[in-house]
Design a protein around this motif. Structure first.
Motif, PDB file in Angstrom:
ATOM      1  N   VAL A   1      -0.131  -1.213 -10.575  1.00  0.00           N
ATOM      2  CA  VAL A   1       1.046  -1.611 -10.596  1.00  0.00           C
ATOM      3  C   VAL A   1       1.163  -2.992  -9.849  1.00  0.00           C
ATOM      4  O   VAL A   1       0.763  -3.449  -9.027  1.00  0.00           O
ATOM      5  CB  VAL A   1       2.072  -0.704  -9.795  1.00  0.00           C
ATOM      6  N   GLY A   2       2.165  -3.814 -10.521  1.00  0.00           N
ATOM      7  CA  GLY A   2       2.173  -5.450 -10.231  1.00  0.00           C
ATOM      8  C   GLY A   2       3.524  -5.638  -9.758  1.00  0.00           C
ATOM      9  O   GLY A   2       4.679  -5.125 -10.532  1.00  0.00           O
ATOM     10  N   THR A   3       3.912  -6.538  -8.784  1.00  0.00           N
ATOM     11  CA  THR A   3       5.121  -6.697  -8.308  1.00  0.00           C
ATOM     12  C   THR A   3       5.102  -7.798  -7.679  1.00  0.00           C
ATOM     13  O   THR A   3       4.188  -8.484  -7.136  1.00  0.00           O
ATOM     14  CB  THR A   3       5.850  -5.649  -7.427  1.00  0.00           C
ATOM     15  N   THR A   4       6.258  -8.715  -7.413  1.00  0.00           N
ATOM     16  CA  THR A   4       6.514 -10.107  -6.853  1.00  0.00           C
ATOM     17  C   THR A   4       6.979  -9.885  -5.676  1.00  0.00           C
ATOM     18  O   THR A   4       7.209 -10.742  -4.963  1.00  0.00           O
ATOM     19  CB  THR A   4       7.080 -11.314  -7.728  1.00  0.00           C
ATOM     20  N   ASP A   5       7.410  -8.504  -5.281  1.00  0.00           N
ATOM     21  CA  ASP A   5       8.119  -8.403  -4.007  1.00  0.00           C
ATOM     22  C   ASP A   5       7.030  -8.369  -2.920  1.00  0.00           C
ATOM     23  O   ASP A   5       5.744  -8.204  -3.117  1.00  0.00           O
ATOM     24  CB  ASP A   5       8.538  -6.853  -3.824  1.00  0.00           C
ATOM     25  N   GLU A   6       7.643  -8.716  -1.871  1.00  0.00           N
ATOM     26  CA  GLU A   6       6.528  -8.954  -0.612  1.00  0.00           C
ATOM     27  C   GLU A   6       6.814  -7.982   0.351  1.00  0.00           C
ATOM     28  O   GLU A   6       7.922  -7.443   0.557  1.00  0.00           O
ATOM     29  CB  GLU A   6       6.668 -10.481  -0.047  1.00  0.00           C
ATOM     30  N   VAL A   7       5.623  -7.705   1.089  1.00  0.00           N
ATOM     31  CA  VAL A   7       5.956  -6.690   2.303  1.00  0.00           C
ATOM     32  C   VAL A   7       5.786  -7.645   3.643  1.00  0.00           C
ATOM     33  O   VAL A   7       4.861  -8.284   3.818  1.00  0.00           O
ATOM     34  CB  VAL A   7       4.759  -5.630   2.160  1.00  0.00           C
ATOM     35  N   THR A   8       7.090  -7.332   4.255  1.00  0.00           N
ATOM     36  CA  THR A   8       7.001  -8.369   5.458  1.00  0.00           C
ATOM     37  C   THR A   8       6.232  -7.577   6.762  1.00  0.00           C
ATOM     38  O   THR A   8       5.833  -8.331   7.496  1.00  0.00           O
ATOM     39  CB  THR A   8       8.653  -8.345   5.862  1.00  0.00           C
ATOM     40  N   SER A   9       6.580  -6.093   6.717  1.00  0.00           N
ATOM     41  CA  SER A   9       5.617  -5.691   7.851  1.00  0.00           C
ATOM     42  C   SER A   9       5.474  -4.045   7.690  1.00  0.00           C
ATOM     43  O   SER A   9       6.282  -3.576   6.772  1.00  0.00           O
ATOM     44  CB  SER A   9       6.465  -5.440   9.040  1.00  0.00           C
ATOM     45  N   LEU A  10       4.264  -3.582   7.978  1.00  0.00           N
ATOM     46  CA  LEU A  10       3.875  -2.313   7.807  1.00  0.00           C
ATOM     47  C   LEU A  10       4.790  -1.411   8.689  1.00  0.00           C
ATOM     48  O   LEU A  10       4.774  -0.074   8.624  1.00  0.00           O
ATOM     49  CB  LEU A  10       2.391  -1.924   7.871  1.00  0.00           C
ATOM     50  N   ASP A  11       5.343  -1.905   9.539  1.00  0.00           N
ATOM     51  CA  ASP A  11       6.003  -1.039  10.797  1.00  0.00           C
ATOM     52  C   ASP A  11       7.300  -0.973  10.303  1.00  0.00           C
ATOM     53  O   ASP A  11       8.284  -2.164  10.138  1.00  0.00           O
ATOM     54  CB  ASP A  11       5.782  -1.820  11.958  1.00  0.00           C
ATOM     55  N   PRO A  12       8.055   0.349  10.215  1.00  0.00           N
ATOM     56  CA  PRO A  12       9.368   0.115   9.770  1.00  0.00           C
ATOM     57  C   PRO A  12      10.437  -0.028  10.615  1.00  0.00           C
ATOM     58  O   PRO A  12      11.529  -0.299  10.162  1.00  0.00           O
ATOM     59  CB  PRO A  12       9.453   1.870   9.441  1.00  0.00           C
ATOM     60  N   ALA A  13      10.047  -0.612  11.890  1.00  0.00           N
ATOM     61  CA  ALA A  13      11.121  -1.071  12.957  1.00  0.00           C
ATOM     62  C   ALA A  13      10.947  -2.772  12.534  1.00  0.00           C
ATOM     63  O   ALA A  13      12.062  -3.298  12.922  1.00  0.00           O
ATOM     64  CB  ALA A  13      10.601  -0.974  14.159  1.00  0.00           C
ATOM     65  N   GLY A  14      10.182  -3.167  11.586  1.00  0.00           N
ATOM     66  CA  GLY A  14      10.126  -4.697  11.570  1.00  0.00           C
ATOM     67  C   GLY A  14      10.547  -5.392  10.171  1.00  0.00           C
ATOM     68  O   GLY A  14      10.300  -6.279  10.037  1.00  0.00           O
ATOM     69  N   ALA A  15      11.142  -4.591   9.294  1.00  0.00           N
ATOM     70  CA  ALA A  15      11.289  -5.178   8.269  1.00  0.00           C
ATOM     71  C   ALA A  15      12.745  -4.504   7.396  1.00  0.00           C
ATOM     72  O   ALA A  15      12.996  -3.145   7.606  1.00  0.00           O
ATOM     73  CB  ALA A  15      10.264  -5.279   6.925  1.00  0.00           C
ATOM     74  N   TYR A  16      13.223  -5.249   6.688  1.00  0.00           N
ATOM     75  CA  TYR A  16      14.774  -4.925   5.958  1.00  0.00           C
ATOM     76  C   TYR A  16      14.608  -5.587   4.584  1.00  0.00           C
ATOM     77  O   TYR A  16      15.686  -6.204   4.365  1.00  0.00           O
ATOM     78  CB  TYR A  16      15.800  -5.174   6.792  1.00  0.00           C
ATOM     79  N   ASP A  17      13.602  -5.542   3.908  1.00  0.00           N
ATOM     80  CA  ASP A  17      13.589  -6.207   2.631  1.00  0.00           C
ATOM     81  C   ASP A  17      13.140  -5.165   1.460  1.00  0.00           C
ATOM     82  O   ASP A  17      12.290  -4.121   1.904  1.00  0.00           O
ATOM     83  CB  ASP A  17      12.817  -7.421   2.419  1.00  0.00           C
ATOM     84  N   ALA A  18      13.236  -5.380   0.103  1.00  0.00           N
ATOM     85  CA  ALA A  18      12.959  -4.662  -0.996  1.00  0.00           C
ATOM     86  C   ALA A  18      11.531  -4.134  -0.886  1.00  0.00           C
ATOM     87  O   ALA A  18      10.973  -3.138  -1.023  1.00  0.00           O
ATOM     88  CB  ALA A  18      13.214  -5.227  -2.165  1.00  0.00           C
ATOM     89  N   GLY A  19      10.518  -5.114  -0.652  1.00  0.00           N
ATOM     90  CA  GLY A  19       9.278  -4.837  -0.850  1.00  0.00           C
ATOM     91  C   GLY A  19       8.585  -4.070   0.122  1.00  0.00           C
ATOM     92  O   GLY A  19       7.822  -3.070  -0.128  1.00  0.00           O
ATOM     93  N   SER A  20       9.095  -4.123   1.380  1.00  0.00           N
ATOM     94  CA  SER A  20       8.616  -3.365   2.511  1.00  0.00           C
ATOM     95  C   SER A  20       8.940  -1.991   2.162  1.00  0.00           C
ATOM     96  O   SER A  20       8.475  -1.105   2.495  1.00  0.00           O
ATOM     97  CB  SER A  20       9.065  -3.813   3.909  1.00  0.00           C
ATOM     98  N   TRP A  21      10.530  -1.740   1.988  1.00  0.00           N
ATOM     99  CA  TRP A  21      11.030  -0.413   2.119  1.00  0.00           C
ATOM    100  C   TRP A  21      10.399   0.272   0.743  1.00  0.00           C
ATOM    101  O   TRP A  21      10.525   1.625   0.671  1.00  0.00           O
ATOM    102  CB  TRP A  21      12.479  -0.604   1.879  1.00  0.00           C
ATOM    103  N   ALA A  22       9.932  -0.375  -0.300  1.00  0.00           N
ATOM    104  CA  ALA A  22       9.312   0.277  -1.445  1.00  0.00           C
ATOM    105  C   ALA A  22       7.950   0.899  -1.037  1.00  0.00           C
ATOM    106  O   ALA A  22       7.776   1.962  -1.289  1.00  0.00           O
ATOM    107  CB  ALA A  22       9.123  -0.766  -2.561  1.00  0.00           C
ATOM    108  N   MET A  23       7.418   0.214   0.037  1.00  0.00           N
ATOM    109  CA  MET A  23       6.206   0.804   0.409  1.00  0.00           C
ATOM    110  C   MET A  23       6.627   1.880   1.411  1.00  0.00           C
ATOM    111  O   MET A  23       5.967   3.107   1.490  1.00  0.00           O
ATOM    112  CB  MET A  23       5.360  -0.215   1.146  1.00  0.00           C
ATOM    113  N   TYR A  24       7.341   1.750   2.254  1.00  0.00           N
ATOM    114  CA  TYR A  24       7.797   2.584   3.331  1.00  0.00           C
ATOM    115  C   TYR A  24       8.233   4.078   2.615  1.00  0.00           C
ATOM    116  O   TYR A  24       7.918   5.361   3.223  1.00  0.00           O
ATOM    117  CB  TYR A  24       9.043   2.267   4.128  1.00  0.00           C
ATOM    118  N   SER A  25       8.948   4.068   1.369  1.00  0.00           N
ATOM    119  CA  SER A  25       9.223   5.305   0.752  1.00  0.00           C
ATOM    120  C   SER A  25       8.191   6.090   0.226  1.00  0.00           C
ATOM    121  O   SER A  25       8.111   7.257  -0.118  1.00  0.00           O
ATOM    122  CB  SER A  25      10.358   4.975  -0.468  1.00  0.00           C
TER     123      SER A  25
END
Length: 518
Positions: free
Chosen positions: A38-62
């Motif tokens: 899967v390819g995306t241009t979204d970025e992951v800010t943090s692997l720690d759920p306390a540290g990010a509130y953006d689309a790329g990070s939350w996509a991973m968290y789910s």
């Protein structure tokens, strides 16, 4: 290229079947077991759920974490995931209680307890990172546990609390492996979601494998998936066109999206209405160039969405004139009502009333690395400077630095996209224009906070429409931001992958487990 690849695979399959015993050397299911890419241009800010509130990070968290609740595709009411049951206690909507399942485990083998849930929520709020999701829970007083029961006590009525708990902000972490007062570093996680993060290279790729310990709302997990992260849309397009990817989502270039043919036999195209929006946000802190409301109203009088929609995004977006997009309760058009068309004369008058010298110098920042964003910024800059009212200095900034610097008030104006966290108009109000909002632009209004509180008191969400319309009218008056556009959602996949139509429903959940090889 795709037709050639499929013909080659077909020829190989014929040769394998014809060869005596060849199936022992190349089993037919070997190709099908390859991870879906899967390819995306979204970025992951943090692997720690306390540290990010953006689309790329939350996509991973789910995919790698679990919350007490979750949403099924298209649902507006969350259902239990790590929880066995959840619900409000009494009629006041100030006490919410969940009972944790007795069979949920972290991927490291440790059983999840109510203490882990309490730890995760309190830790996220306590760390209070500059780009974290703590802003979603201003009314949470405390979390109390007894056995497997977790009770959330609120300081005011909030019918949307269960929906917020179902987001990435409610991710449950292992209290024995996550520090209580700071973010966890490194490239590993301990979660209980449907996937295990096998490996991760920031900004490059993430390898996901099904979590055999997962227990929750899903009846089964998916197949291995590898997500490739791209800095630029053009890089994503290149790998898609050369067959390096099976699925793409967010964001191919607009010129590519507008030329898609849903009838193309070599790919699956899912085009859906979305609630993804983009706003021009203003730093309204005292002493800043845009602190004066009339100056912000002047900018609203100059913005022309037409060239953005037609020239920059090639019809893949629609003009937006409200804080709450189309398709949500309370949607209205206050920015069309107040600023129906570009009006330089009105803007000049407002600047004179504000008592500022023109051209007023301002800094305008945006996330760098995307050609469409660069063109969008150039167009907006031209609109603001055309009549000599503003002198705009543009800054293209790396995403993670960009988040931290706009949170610190480094820019006078900046453009930020927004995806709904949950299917309720509250996701566009409290996090965007409430006090201590996630945009960190310094905007705070007692009247706004009162309207937000009023919308949260009704479990019957239809009763909130009038308050949301009044709330949006106030945004049009105060202009802490200018809505620009609402985007359609596109998912592309090859014909040998199924489930891509369920990957996204326009919220923060990214359902990688729906992807399968045919």
């Amino acid at each position: 290229m795709r037709s050639i690849r499929l013909r080659i695979l077909a020829i190989i399959a014929v040769l394998v079947i014809a060869g005596v015993g060849a199936w022992q050397l190349l089993p037919s299911d070997e190709v099908k077991s390859d991870p879906v890419s899967v390819g995306t241009t979204d970025e992951v800010t943090s692997l720690d759920p306390a540290g990010a509130y953006d689309a790329g990070s939350w996509a991973m968290y789910s995919n790698i974490y679990q919350s007490l609740l979750t949403f099924k595709p298209g649902a507006t009411v969350p259902e239990p995931d790590a929880a066995e049951s959840c619900g409000f206690i009494g009629q006041k909507l100030q006490t919410y209680q969940c009972k944790l399942r007795d069979d949920v485990y972290f991927s490291n083998g440790r059983k999840i307890t109510a203490a882990d849930v309490k730890f995760s929520i309190e830790r996220m709020i306590g760390i209070k990172t500059d780009v974290g999701p703590w802003v979603l829970f201003p009314s949470l007083k405390n979390v109390v546990t007894e056995g497997r029961t977790i009770t959330f006590n609120l300081s005011s009525r909030d019918a949307t609390f269960p929906q917020k708990l179902a987001t990435g902000a409610g991710s449950i972490v292992d209290r024995e492996s996550y520090p209580a007062k700071k973010l966890r570093t490194g490239n590993t996680v301990d979660g209980s979601g449907p996937y295990i993060l096998k490996s991760y290279r920031p900004g490059a790729l993430a390898e996901f494998v099904p979590n055999p310990r997962y227990k929750g709302a899903l009846t089964k997990t998916g197949v291995p998936v590898t997500v490739h992260y791209y800095k630029e849309s053009e890089q994503l397009l290149t790998d898609w066109e050369t067959g390096q990817l099976d699925v793409t989502h967010r964001q191919l270039p607009p010129s590519t999206l507008t030329e898609l043919n849903p009838g193309d036999p070599d790919l699956h195209v899912t085009e859906a209405d979305s609630a993804e929006i983009r706003n021009l946000v203003f730093n309204v802190r005292d002493g800043k160039p845009l602190a004066n409301k009339k100056v912000r109203q002047a900018i609203a009088s100059l913005v022309d969405r037409g060239p953005l929609v037609t020239d920059i995004y090639k019809g893949t977006v629609e003009p937006l004139y409200s804080l709450i997009p189309q398709g949500y309760i309370g949607h209205s058009t206050p920015f069309f009502d107040a600023y129906p068309s570009p009006d330089p004369a009105r803007a000049k008058k407002l600047m004179q009333e504000a008592g500022v010298q023109t051209p007023l110098p301002i800094t305008f920042a945006y996330r760098g690395g995307d050609e469409a964003y660069a063109k969008e910024t150039a167009e907006l800059r031209g609109q603001l400077e055309a009549d000599g009212l503003f002198k705009v200095t543009v800054k293209a900034v790396d995403w993670q630095k960009f988040q931290k610097e706009y949170a610190a008030g480094k820019y006078d104006a900046y453009t930020v996209g927004w995806l709904p966290d949950y299917p309720d108009p509250d996701t566009f109000s409290q996090p965007l224009v409430g006090s201590s909002n996630s945009l960190h632009n310094g905007y705070s209004s007692k009247k706004m906070d009162s309207l937000i509180a009023s919308t949260q008191q009704y479990s019957d969400r239809g009763r909130t429409a009038a308050d949301f319309k009044e709330l949006q009218a106030l945004v049009g008056e105060d202009v802490p931001l200018v809505p620009l556009w609402q985007k359609k959602d596109y998912v592309l996949s090859t014909t040998d992958v199924s489930g891509s139509q369920y990957l996204s429903d326009g919220t923060g959940i990214w359902r990688l487990w729906e992807l399968k090889r045919l």
